[in-house]
Design a protein around this motif. Structure first.
Motif, short mmCIF file in Angstrom:
data_model
loop_
_atom_site.label_atom_id
_atom_site.label_comp_id
_atom_site.label_asym_id
_atom_site.label_seq_id
_atom_site.Cartn_x
_atom_site.Cartn_y
_atom_site.Cartn_z
N THR A 168 90.88 5.10 -50.42
CA THR A 168 90.04 4.53 -49.36
C THR A 168 89.75 3.06 -49.67
O THR A 168 89.94 2.59 -50.78
N ASN A 169 89.27 2.36 -48.66
CA ASN A 169 89.04 0.92 -48.78
C ASN A 169 87.67 0.57 -48.22
O ASN A 169 87.53 -0.20 -47.28
N CYS A 170 86.65 1.16 -48.86
CA CYS A 170 85.30 1.07 -48.32
C CYS A 170 84.37 0.25 -49.20
O CYS A 170 83.20 0.08 -48.87
N HIS A 171 84.88 -0.25 -50.34
CA HIS A 171 84.00 -0.97 -51.24
C HIS A 171 84.19 -2.49 -51.15
O HIS A 171 83.24 -3.21 -50.92
N ASN A 172 85.40 -2.95 -51.36
CA ASN A 172 85.62 -4.39 -51.25
C ASN A 172 86.45 -4.70 -50.02
O ASN A 172 87.63 -4.97 -50.09
N SER A 173 85.79 -4.66 -48.89
CA SER A 173 86.44 -4.97 -47.63
C SER A 173 86.09 -6.38 -47.16
O SER A 173 86.51 -6.81 -46.10
N LEU A 174 85.28 -7.09 -47.94
CA LEU A 174 84.88 -8.44 -47.56
C LEU A 174 85.96 -9.42 -48.03
O LEU A 174 85.90 -9.97 -49.11
N CYS A 175 86.94 -9.63 -47.17
CA CYS A 175 88.15 -10.34 -47.59
C CYS A 175 87.90 -11.79 -47.96
O CYS A 175 88.69 -12.40 -48.67
N ALA A 176 86.81 -12.39 -47.46
CA ALA A 176 86.55 -13.79 -47.77
C ALA A 176 86.11 -13.98 -49.21
O ALA A 176 86.17 -15.09 -49.74
N VAL A 177 85.62 -12.92 -49.85
CA VAL A 177 85.16 -13.03 -51.23
C VAL A 177 86.38 -12.99 -52.15
O VAL A 177 87.07 -11.99 -52.24
N GLY A 178 86.65 -14.11 -52.81
CA GLY A 178 87.79 -14.16 -53.72
C GLY A 178 89.10 -14.49 -53.02
O GLY A 178 90.17 -14.26 -53.57
N GLY A 179 89.04 -15.00 -51.79
CA GLY A 179 90.27 -15.37 -51.08
C GLY A 179 91.00 -14.14 -50.57
O GLY A 179 90.41 -13.25 -49.97
N THR A 180 92.29 -14.07 -50.82
CA THR A 180 93.11 -12.98 -50.28
C THR A 180 93.08 -11.74 -51.16
O THR A 180 93.65 -10.71 -50.78
N ILE A 181 92.45 -11.79 -52.33
CA ILE A 181 92.70 -10.76 -53.34
C ILE A 181 92.22 -9.37 -52.94
O ILE A 181 92.79 -8.36 -53.37
N ASN A 182 91.17 -9.28 -52.10
CA ASN A 182 90.74 -7.95 -51.66
C ASN A 182 91.80 -7.29 -50.78
O ASN A 182 92.20 -6.15 -51.00
N GLU A 183 92.25 -8.03 -49.79
CA GLU A 183 93.26 -7.47 -48.89
C GLU A 183 94.60 -7.29 -49.60
O GLU A 183 95.37 -6.38 -49.28
N ASP A 184 94.88 -8.10 -50.62
CA ASP A 184 96.08 -7.90 -51.42
C ASP A 184 96.05 -6.52 -52.07
O ASP A 184 97.07 -5.82 -52.13
N ASP A 185 94.89 -6.14 -52.58
CA ASP A 185 94.76 -4.82 -53.20
C ASP A 185 94.95 -3.71 -52.17
O ASP A 185 95.55 -2.67 -52.47
N HIS A 186 94.43 -3.91 -50.96
CA HIS A 186 94.60 -2.90 -49.92
C HIS A 186 96.09 -2.71 -49.60
O HIS A 186 96.56 -1.58 -49.41
N GLN A 187 96.82 -3.82 -49.56
CA GLN A 187 98.26 -3.71 -49.29
C GLN A 187 99.00 -3.06 -50.45
O GLN A 187 99.98 -2.34 -50.25
N PHE A 188 98.53 -3.31 -51.66
CA PHE A 188 99.10 -2.61 -52.82
C PHE A 188 98.92 -1.10 -52.64
O PHE A 188 99.85 -0.31 -52.89
N ALA A 189 97.73 -0.69 -52.23
CA ALA A 189 97.45 0.74 -52.06
C ALA A 189 98.33 1.35 -50.98
O ALA A 189 98.84 2.47 -51.13
N LEU A 190 98.51 0.64 -49.87
CA LEU A 190 99.37 1.16 -48.81
C LEU A 190 100.81 1.32 -49.31
O LEU A 190 101.46 2.34 -49.05
N SER A 191 101.28 0.34 -50.05
CA SER A 191 102.64 0.45 -50.57
C SER A 191 102.74 1.58 -51.59
O SER A 191 103.76 2.28 -51.66
N ALA A 192 101.69 1.80 -52.38
CA ALA A 192 101.69 2.90 -53.35
C ALA A 192 101.66 4.25 -52.64
O ALA A 192 102.29 5.22 -53.09
N ALA A 193 100.93 4.32 -51.52
CA ALA A 193 100.91 5.57 -50.75
C ALA A 193 102.30 5.91 -50.24
O ALA A 193 102.71 7.08 -50.22
N HIS A 194 103.05 4.90 -49.81
CA HIS A 194 104.44 5.11 -49.39
C HIS A 194 105.31 5.52 -50.58
O HIS A 194 106.05 6.52 -50.51
N LYS A 195 105.23 4.77 -51.66
CA LYS A 195 106.13 4.97 -52.79
C LYS A 195 105.89 6.31 -53.49
O LYS A 195 106.83 7.04 -53.82
#
Length: 748
Positions: free
Chosen positions: A86-113
């Motif tokens: 799930t992606n319910c803790h660090n959804s504030l993408c402006a904090v730290g630049g792109t790194i929060n959403e980068d992690d979300h995309q990592f998770a989506l790719s891991a769910a596929h793989k």
């Protein structure tokens, strides 16, 4: 509320101190609901020495990258059980630049793989999705969030550090001695205006400090269960974490059956109840009709009082809470609670929040809307926000008009996000007092930073009393003062299509060729050294608070944006409790780096000279040098493994404690190769003192009950000390010897 001092029997639903003729305590202990579920998931022949495999797992976006990285490094090729990301803790993408959403995309790719289940940001908080889609009667779920509790739906759920989830991902087991089981025997029914958080805070207040249910299972039984709705049970259940129990389970009934059926999962229901004779290691008798509207004052859920009592004597109680908080803050900043008493004698609150797995439920938000309908929160300093626990909940609240009622009263209705629970959303202003239906009010959980002169206070209350306070413009008000009839929420209609259209479910459909998507902040775990035959430790933090939370060991909130970069996150270790820790730990690591390069630092040479003078044999070239902390009782709170891993990547090799607050923190230390020592002599472990442990590796692997060490005090005095490691499995001993879980899997 009555806490029995001895074990009890439940015979045909009635409590008694004696068993029927011919029934032994050991046989009756098999009659609990918990025993049956544990037996069904135990892979070992011995029920006293459990080796558990879970039905599914779940993680949120503070923890899943580290877990998947650990499992990848340990040889995982696909998820062997359903794994919800799930992606319910660090959804504030402006904090730290792109790194929060980068992690979300990592998770989506891991769910596929690897074949996982990916729940996009703002779609659901972790525990609500698992209640709605994964929990079922007789199941077990392992999660990397401490509030992984689905007992009210017949699921024994456990919150643990990432290492324990990684073990499941590589086909290993969760190993522990069978826990004790404590009955929570409910009778009566709640009075109007009293909600689930009131019950939960009363339970936490009665059990936390005395450790009555520590590392045990809380089993909710009795006629009072039937008087509670499913949402009410769920909200009470998630708060059992704050008692320090290991897990929870409830008897199930038609209410449970209806909850699952509404969500299209009728097949996941079966009736769970104790056997005709069941033995419990303890019992909490609770008449629900005696529960009042409650408030837990800063800075712990166990500091619970009836709101009525607080309003009757506000100065005495707030002054006591204020003094306790300021002692805990160690003079860094001053919390003023007494100043919240107005000239009118009333307590004035600055903010109200209802959110997350405990507060953002459908029924609680409907109750909030009912209390606020036609009212106004006012245009003064007080402000109010509500966060639904999932988008299906949000959708139904829109359809039935609850959102309109809340917004029309001046409230703000937000997305499905856990932020207010851990300090990443709706941070109050400096000096403000916030009341929240969330799970914790630990230091800085509201987002303040005492080291920078910022402090605000959080008290926990039920959503109903928060709404009553909002309707009074911020004057503290118990819901029982304004609600005089039982509230029944409108019927709930679950729209699964909300999830079908957005959630990616790759379970049993792994795509091995799918590439993982890495962002620039996602880094591999640094390599860790194996435990050397002897070990030299320097104490780089000495904490004397009664309890040290995981939030103090590694802050949550915006610092968690760096969660996928072990070294960068480690820069925040103990930053709000002991800001000098990181520099001291790095200095020790530099000493060990110099030793490995063949140069022994002068200070270390002086320590060894003192040890030699005391008769110790020293092999400096082959003895690791590591840092360590002492804390009276570390590890209360979050399951985040970063509380241990951040110490480890900075060169940490041990913790010393009088006791460990939770099993999960101690397990995190073990999985990251840090020896979890127990001591009775904290004076021998002062800041900047050293501890030399000759033969520590052999003592560990030989299962010695005690380990002899030598404390080298800053004065140069050498003192022999006796340490213990406590109970360890053979695998845990080898993990510590190998240096961490990743090393263990490489070698095994």
């Amino acid at each position: 509320m009555k806490l029995h001092q001895n074990g009890v029997y439940l015979v045909n639903g009635k409590l008694t101190d004696t068993a029927p003729a011919g029934i032994t305590k050991e046989k009756a202990a098999e009659g609990t609901i918990a025993y049956g579920i544990l037996k069904a998931h135990n892979t070992a022949p011995d029920m006293n020495d459990l080796r558990l495999k879970f039905d599914s797992m779940t993680s949120h976006d503070i923890t899943y990258v580290g877990i998947i990285q650990t499992a990848r490094a340990s040889g995982m090729e696909k998820f062997p059980l359903p794994y919800v990301l799930t992606n319910c803790h660090n959804s504030l993408c402006a904090v730290g630049g792109t790194i929060n959403e980068d992690d979300h995309q990592f998770a989506l790719s891991a769910a596929h793989k690897y074949g996982g289940i990916y729940v996009p940001p703002c779609m659901a908080v972790i525990h609500s999705y698992n209640r709605e889609m994964m929990a079922g009667c007789g199941k077990m779920i392992l999660g990397s969030d401490s509030h992984t509790r689905y007992g009210a739906l017949g699921t024994m759920a456990v919150g643990e550090g990432g290492g324990e989830l990684a073990k499941q991902l590589v086909g290993r087991t969760y190993d522990m001695a069978r826990p004790g089981v404590v009955a929570v025997y409910l009778t009566g029914k709640l009075n109007p205006g009293v909600g689930p958080h009131d019950v939960a805070l009363a339970l936490v207040g009665a059990t936390y400090a005395n450790g009555y249910v520590k590392n045990k299972v809380m089993e909710f039984v009795g006629p009072g269960v039937a008087a509670l709705s499913a949402d009410c049970r769920n909200a009470i259940d998630c708060m059992t974490t704050e008692t320090t129990c290991w897990s929870s389970i409830w008897q199930t009934d038609s209410v449970t059956e209806e909850y699952l059926a509404i969500r299209g999962r009728a097949d996941d229901y079966r009736q769970l109840s104790p056997a005709d004779v069941a033995y419990y290691d303890g019992c909490i008798e609770l008449d629900l009709s005696t529960i009042e509207c409650m408030i837990a004052l800063p800075m712990h859920p166990s500091y619970a009082y009836p709101i009525r009592a607080l309003k009757e004597d506000p100065y005495t109680i707030l002054k006591q809470a204020e003094d306790r908080a300021n002692e805990q803050l160690s003079g860094k900043v001053h919390m003023d609670l007494v100043g919240k008493i107005g000239k009118d004698g009333q307590i004035h609150v600055d903010q109200g929040i209802v959110a997350g797995c405990s507060g953002g439920t459908y029924e609680s938000l409907c109750a909030v809307a009912d209390i606020l309908r036609g009212k106004s929160c006012g245009n003064g300093q007080f402000k109010f926000s509500a966060y639904p626990d999932s988008m299906p909940t949000y959708l139904e609240l829109v359809k039935n008009g609850a959102v309109a009622d809340i917004v029309s009263a001046g409230g703000i209705f937000r997305e499905s996000f856990c932020g207010p629970c851990f300090g990443a959303g709706d941070t109050p202003a400096n000096g403000e007092f916030s009341i929240r239906h969330t799970t914790r009010n630990f230091p800085n959980r509201e987002g303040s930073k005492p080291g920078e002169g910022q402090i605000s206070g959080v008290a926990l209350m039920d959503a109903r009393s928060i709404a009553a306070t909002a309707a009074a413009g911020g004057v503290l008000t118990a819901a029982s003062e304004v609600v005089h009839d039982d509230f029944v929420a409108p019927p709930y209609h679950f729209d699964k299509g909300v999830y079908d259209k957005r959630v990616y479910n790759g379970w049993n459909h792994a795509e091995p060729e799918h590439e993982l998507r890495f962002g620039p902040n996602i880094k591999d775990w640094p390599e860790q050294p194996a435990l050397s035959d002897d070990l030299l430790l320097r104490i780089v933090s000495h904490i004397t608070d009664p309890v040290t939370t995981t939030d103090e060991l590694i802050p949550s909130g915006e610092t968690s944006s760096f969660r996928s970069n072990p070294l960068r996150l480690a820069e925040f270790t103990l930053s709000r409790k002991d800001p000098a820790y990181v520099g001291r730990a790095k200095a020790v690591k530099a000493d060990d780096d110099a030793r490995r390069a063949g140069s022994l630092p002068a200070e270390i040479a002086a320590v060894y000279d003192a040890l030699k003078a005391a008769g110790c044999t020293v092999d400096a070239a082959n003895t690791n040098i590591g840092s360590a902390i002492f804390a009276n009782k570390p590890g209360d709170g979050s399951a985040r493994e970063q509380a241990a891993s951040c110490q480890r990547v900075l060169g940490g090799a041990a913790n010393f404690a009088l006791e460990y607050a939770t099993k999960r923190y101690r397990s995190n230390c073990i999985n990251w190769g840090m020896l979890p020592f127990l001591t009775t002599d904290p004076d021998a472990l002062p800041l900047d003192g050293y501890v030399f442990l000759p033969g520590v590796r052999a003592a560990l692997l030989n299962k010695d009950d005690t380990i002899l060490g030598y404390a080298v005090l800053p004065s140069g005095e050498v003192k022999a000390i006796t340490l213990r490691l406590g109970a360890l499995t053979d695998a845990e001993r080898q993990i510590l010897a190998d240096g961490c879980l990743i090393n263990y899997y490489k070698h095994n």
